[in-house]
Design a protein around this motif. Structure first.
Motif, PDB file in Angstrom:
ATOM      1  N   ASN A  85       0.816  -1.222   0.000  1.00  0.00           N
ATOM      2  CA  ASN A  85       0.000   0.000   0.000  1.00  0.00           C
ATOM      3  C   ASN A  85       0.849   1.271   0.000  1.00  0.00           C
ATOM      4  O   ASN A  85       0.335   2.360  -0.241  1.00  0.00           O
ATOM      5  CB  ASN A  85      -0.940   0.006   1.201  1.00  0.00           C
ATOM      6  N   LYS A  86       2.122   1.121   0.257  1.00  0.00           N
ATOM      7  CA  LYS A  86       3.030   2.279   0.296  1.00  0.00           C
ATOM      8  C   LYS A  86       3.714   2.516  -1.040  1.00  0.00           C
ATOM      9  O   LYS A  86       3.983   3.663  -1.421  1.00  0.00           O
ATOM     10  CB  LYS A  86       4.075   2.059   1.398  1.00  0.00           C
ATOM     11  N   TYR A  87       3.987   1.430  -1.776  1.00  0.00           N
ATOM     12  CA  TYR A  87       4.717   1.540  -3.041  1.00  0.00           C
ATOM     13  C   TYR A  87       3.883   0.914  -4.159  1.00  0.00           C
ATOM     14  O   TYR A  87       3.657  -0.298  -4.177  1.00  0.00           O
ATOM     15  CB  TYR A  87       6.073   0.838  -2.945  1.00  0.00           C
ATOM     16  N   GLU A  88       3.474   1.734  -5.102  1.00  0.00           N
ATOM     17  CA  GLU A  88       2.600   1.261  -6.171  1.00  0.00           C
ATOM     18  C   GLU A  88       3.321   0.391  -7.189  1.00  0.00           C
ATOM     19  O   GLU A  88       2.681  -0.271  -8.015  1.00  0.00           O
ATOM     20  CB  GLU A  88       1.948   2.451  -6.880  1.00  0.00           C
ATOM     21  N   ASN A  89       4.650   0.348  -7.130  1.00  0.00           N
ATOM     22  CA  ASN A  89       5.443  -0.442  -8.092  1.00  0.00           C
ATOM     23  C   ASN A  89       5.896  -1.780  -7.528  1.00  0.00           C
ATOM     24  O   ASN A  89       6.688  -2.486  -8.155  1.00  0.00           O
ATOM     25  CB  ASN A  89       6.686   0.353  -8.522  1.00  0.00           C
ATOM     26  N   LEU A  90       5.377  -2.164  -6.357  1.00  0.00           N
ATOM     27  CA  LEU A  90       5.831  -3.380  -5.681  1.00  0.00           C
ATOM     28  C   LEU A  90       4.887  -4.548  -5.914  1.00  0.00           C
ATOM     29  O   LEU A  90       3.668  -4.417  -5.799  1.00  0.00           O
ATOM     30  CB  LEU A  90       5.938  -3.121  -4.169  1.00  0.00           C
ATOM     31  N   LEU A  91       5.462  -5.712  -6.206  1.00  0.00           N
ATOM     32  CA  LEU A  91       4.727  -6.975  -6.241  1.00  0.00           C
ATOM     33  C   LEU A  91       5.402  -7.954  -5.282  1.00  0.00           C
ATOM     34  O   LEU A  91       6.635  -8.090  -5.291  1.00  0.00           O
ATOM     35  CB  LEU A  91       4.727  -7.571  -7.646  1.00  0.00           C
ATOM     36  N   VAL A  92       4.609  -8.598  -4.459  1.00  0.00           N
ATOM     37  CA  VAL A  92       5.107  -9.599  -3.519  1.00  0.00           C
ATOM     38  C   VAL A  92       4.500 -10.941  -3.903  1.00  0.00           C
ATOM     39  O   VAL A  92       3.276 -11.084  -3.960  1.00  0.00           O
ATOM     40  CB  VAL A  92       4.737  -9.233  -2.072  1.00  0.00           C
ATOM     41  N   VAL A  93       5.349 -11.918  -4.197  1.00  0.00           N
ATOM     42  CA  VAL A  93       4.904 -13.218  -4.700  1.00  0.00           C
ATOM     43  C   VAL A  93       5.116 -14.287  -3.631  1.00  0.00           C
ATOM     44  O   VAL A  93       6.190 -14.368  -3.026  1.00  0.00           O
ATOM     45  CB  VAL A  93       5.668 -13.590  -5.991  1.00  0.00           C
ATOM     46  N   GLN A  94       4.098 -15.105  -3.403  1.00  0.00           N
ATOM     47  CA  GLN A  94       4.180 -16.206  -2.442  1.00  0.00           C
ATOM     48  C   GLN A  94       3.614 -17.478  -3.064  1.00  0.00           C
ATOM     49  O   GLN A  94       3.145 -17.467  -4.200  1.00  0.00           O
ATOM     50  CB  GLN A  94       3.445 -15.840  -1.144  1.00  0.00           C
ATOM     51  N   THR A  95       3.672 -18.577  -2.307  1.00  0.00           N
ATOM     52  CA  THR A  95       3.297 -19.878  -2.870  1.00  0.00           C
ATOM     53  C   THR A  95       2.681 -20.789  -1.823  1.00  0.00           C
ATOM     54  O   THR A  95       2.943 -20.636  -0.622  1.00  0.00           O
ATOM     55  CB  THR A  95       4.535 -20.572  -3.479  1.00  0.00           C
ATOM     56  N   PHE A  96       1.884 -21.755  -2.273  1.00  0.00           N
ATOM     57  CA  PHE A  96       1.342 -22.804  -1.415  1.00  0.00           C
ATOM     58  C   PHE A  96       2.271 -24.021  -1.386  1.00  0.00           C
ATOM     59  O   PHE A  96       2.036 -24.971  -0.650  1.00  0.00           O
ATOM     60  CB  PHE A  96      -0.018 -23.268  -1.947  1.00  0.00           C
ATOM     61  N   SER A  97       3.334 -24.008  -2.185  1.00  0.00           N
ATOM     62  CA  SER A  97       4.146 -25.205  -2.378  1.00  0.00           C
ATOM     63  C   SER A  97       4.975 -25.583  -1.164  1.00  0.00           C
ATOM     64  O   SER A  97       5.248 -26.765  -0.950  1.00  0.00           O
ATOM     65  CB  SER A  97       5.084 -25.012  -3.577  1.00  0.00           C
ATOM     66  N   LYS A  98       5.386 -24.612  -0.369  1.00  0.00           N
ATOM     67  CA  LYS A  98       6.298 -24.895   0.742  1.00  0.00           C
ATOM     68  C   LYS A  98       5.544 -24.986   2.065  1.00  0.00           C
ATOM     69  O   LYS A  98       5.302 -26.069   2.579  1.00  0.00           O
ATOM     70  CB  LYS A  98       7.381 -23.810   0.821  1.00  0.00           C
ATOM     71  N   SER A  99       5.143 -23.860   2.599  1.00  0.00           N
ATOM     72  CA  SER A  99       4.570 -23.850   3.943  1.00  0.00           C
ATOM     73  C   SER A  99       3.166 -24.437   4.005  1.00  0.00           C
ATOM     74  O   SER A  99       2.719 -24.855   5.073  1.00  0.00           O
ATOM     75  CB  SER A  99       4.566 -22.423   4.497  1.00  0.00           C
ATOM     76  N   ARG A 100       2.456 -24.497   2.894  1.00  0.00           N
ATOM     77  CA  ARG A 100       1.094 -25.049   2.909  1.00  0.00           C
ATOM     78  C   ARG A 100       1.024 -26.460   2.324  1.00  0.00           C
ATOM     79  O   ARG A 100      -0.064 -26.986   2.091  1.00  0.00           O
ATOM     80  CB  ARG A 100       0.129 -24.102   2.183  1.00  0.00           C
ATOM     81  N   SER A 101       2.178 -27.069   2.084  1.00  0.00           N
ATOM     82  CA  SER A 101       2.247 -28.492   1.706  1.00  0.00           C
ATOM     83  C   SER A 101       1.475 -28.819   0.435  1.00  0.00           C
ATOM     84  O   SER A 101       0.898 -29.905   0.322  1.00  0.00           O
ATOM     85  CB  SER A 101       1.709 -29.370   2.857  1.00  0.00           C
ATOM     86  N   MET A 102       1.468 -27.926  -0.534  1.00  0.00           N
ATOM     87  CA  MET A 102       0.671 -28.154  -1.733  1.00  0.00           C
ATOM     88  C   MET A 102       1.472 -27.974  -3.020  1.00  0.00           C
ATOM     89  O   MET A 102       0.967 -27.455  -4.010  1.00  0.00           O
ATOM     90  CB  MET A 102      -0.548 -27.227  -1.741  1.00  0.00           C
ATOM     91  N   ALA A 103       2.711 -28.439  -3.022  1.00  0.00           N
ATOM     92  CA  ALA A 103       3.521 -28.333  -4.240  1.00  0.00           C
ATOM     93  C   ALA A 103       2.846 -29.028  -5.414  1.00  0.00           C
ATOM     94  O   ALA A 103       2.953 -28.588  -6.561  1.00  0.00           O
ATOM     95  CB  ALA A 103       4.908 -28.922  -3.998  1.00  0.00           C
ATOM     96  N   GLY A 104       2.134 -30.122  -5.141  1.00  0.00           N
ATOM     97  CA  GLY A 104       1.481 -30.867  -6.207  1.00  0.00           C
ATOM     98  C   GLY A 104       0.233 -30.216  -6.762  1.00  0.00           C
ATOM     99  O   GLY A 104      -0.243 -30.609  -7.835  1.00  0.00           O
ATOM    100  N   MET A 105      -0.305 -29.215  -6.080  1.00  0.00           N
ATOM    101  CA  MET A 105      -1.513 -28.533  -6.548  1.00  0.00           C
ATOM    102  C   MET A 105      -1.197 -27.314  -7.409  1.00  0.00           C
ATOM    103  O   MET A 105      -2.059 -26.823  -8.127  1.00  0.00           O
ATOM    104  CB  MET A 105      -2.387 -28.097  -5.368  1.00  0.00           C
ATOM    105  N   ARG A 106       0.030 -26.809  -7.339  1.00  0.00           N
ATOM    106  CA  ARG A 106       0.478 -25.671  -8.141  1.00  0.00           C
ATOM    107  C   ARG A 106      -0.395 -24.434  -7.904  1.00  0.00           C
ATOM    108  O   ARG A 106      -1.241 -24.065  -8.721  1.00  0.00           O
ATOM    109  CB  ARG A 106       0.510 -26.011  -9.639  1.00  0.00           C
ATOM    110  N   ILE A 107      -0.172 -23.792  -6.771  1.00  0.00           N
ATOM    111  CA  ILE A 107      -0.888 -22.562  -6.448  1.00  0.00           C
ATOM    112  C   ILE A 107       0.126 -21.504  -6.013  1.00  0.00           C
ATOM    113  O   ILE A 107       0.882 -21.708  -5.063  1.00  0.00           O
ATOM    114  CB  ILE A 107      -1.914 -22.750  -5.317  1.00  0.00           C
ATOM    115  N   GLY A 108       0.150 -20.395  -6.724  1.00  0.00           N
ATOM    116  CA  GLY A 108       0.966 -19.258  -6.336  1.00  0.00           C
ATOM    117  C   GLY A 108       0.129 -18.007  -6.387  1.00  0.00           C
ATOM    118  O   GLY A 108      -0.946 -17.991  -7.005  1.00  0.00           O
TER     119      GLY A 108
END
Length: 353
Positions: free
Chosen positions: A196-219
């Motif tokens: 909300n502070k920087y309009e040029n920022l994108l933060v990318v996360q994934t379900f593959s590691k901490s949510r144990s869903m590497a096989g479902m392919r969700i980012g």
């Protein structure tokens, strides 16, 4: 040479960690979560209406976008969902890195960045990490066409404090800055709060590691609504139906079961800290890990030799045959039982060394 061969796009592909097809292995080479997904996902699977699979999935991925937005207290217009964070990052490269100026990412980092840059013909430069494997923010002050880096970094596992992350963003407000947070749930503070502070920022996360869903392919990605709209425009120009129905349904369950998610992360962090002690006892050195893996080098035995001998014992870790890090092993944190078997194997390999 046949004339048509001149029109083939040739790239050096990304090489993922080995996926062995043998029984009885301990797989510590691709940073997968050693624990199963939330039991809520299994319940959702047992009640899933298979009749619905004759229909196309929701192209807007509305249910998953909304639950992610609600969980992280963001607006749904600030959330983009893709088929794993690799898909999200690839869409980001296509959407935002279209300058003649080089994009910047670390020389030791996620090796897919250079693959995408080559694939999409994006010029790039790779500022070197310092002697302690840390990103130097001032190296990213120069003119560029965009910036991308993981935090924590991979394969080093080192976390960069949020004030340093913001320093890079603040010095690059004329380009898109992507913070790749595949491992953020295992240590550190997310840059999500800076969206909300920087309009040029994108933060990318994934379900593959901490949510144990590497096989479902969700980012997924967080960014201002204009960036998210641009990403969706590119996604819909590429494939309107990227997320399948089961991924959406199970992903919603994973986000809602926050207690299970937090307990799993705590278990992995506890095992990581114990593993660091055990590896140090056995002559390994490593940067402090904030991820679900440890990047370790032995005092006297070459990494490649350890890698090969572990493989003979059906224990797979990741070895990178490239300059600067070719004497390190990336060891994914497994269960306590798996790590104990690793330590026993290392004792057999090292002997008195």
């Amino acid at each position: 040479m046949k004339a048509w061969k001149n029109n083939i796009r040739r790239v050096e592909p990304y090489v993922p960690g080995e996926q062995p097809k043998i029984d009885g292995i301990i797989k510590l080479n691709t940073n997968e979560n050693p624990y199963p997904p939330t039991p809520e996902a299994a319940r959702a699977a047992s009640h899933f209406d298979m009749e619905k699979l004759r229909l196309y999935p929701d192209p807007e991925v509305t249910d998953l976008v909304n639950v992610i937005a609600d969980h992280y207290k963001m607006d749904s217009s600030q959330v983009f969902v893709g088929v794993g964070s690799d898909d999200v990052l690839a869409m980001c490269f296509m959407t935002f890195f279209n300058s003649d100026k080089p994009i910047l990412f670390p020389d030791i980092s996620y090796s897919f960045y250079s693959v995408w840059a080559d694939l999409y013909r994006i010029p790039y430069e790779r500022p070197a990490l310092n002697k302690d494997f840390k990103i130097v923010p001032s190296d990213y002050y120069k003119e560029n066409g965009g910036v991308v880096f993981p935090n924590p970094n991979a394969p080093t596992a080192l976390y960069m404090e949020l004030d340093q992350v913001e320093d890079i963003i603040r010095h690059n407000q004329d380009v898109i800055v992507i913070v790749d947070e595949a491992y953020i749930d295992f240590g550190g503070k997310s840059a999500r709060e800076l969206v909300n502070k920087y309009e040029n920022l994108l933060v990318v996360q994934t379900f593959s590691k901490s949510r144990s869903m590497a096989g479902m392919r969700i980012g997924y990605a967080f960014g201002n609504p204009e960036l998210i709209r641009a990403l969706n425009d590119v996604k819909f120009s590429f494939n309107s139906y990227t997320m399948n129905m089961t991924s959406i349904a199970y992903g919603v369950c994973a986000v809602k079961d926050n207690e299970y998610f937090e307990n799993t992360c705590r278990k992995i962090i506890a095992t990581r800290e114990r593993s660091a002690i055990e590896l140090a006892k056995r002559g390994f050195t490593f940067p402090e890990s904030s991820a679900n893996f440890i990047f370790a080098s032995h005092k006297s035995i070459p990494a490649k030799e350890i890698f090969e001998k572990l493989k003979e014992k059906k224990i797979f870790v990741r070895y990178f045959n490239q300059p600067l890090i070719d004497n390190y092993l990336r060891i994914t944190i497994g269960t306590d039982e798996q790590m104990d078997k690793l330590f026993q194997a290392l004792d057999e390999i090292a002997g008195g060394k």
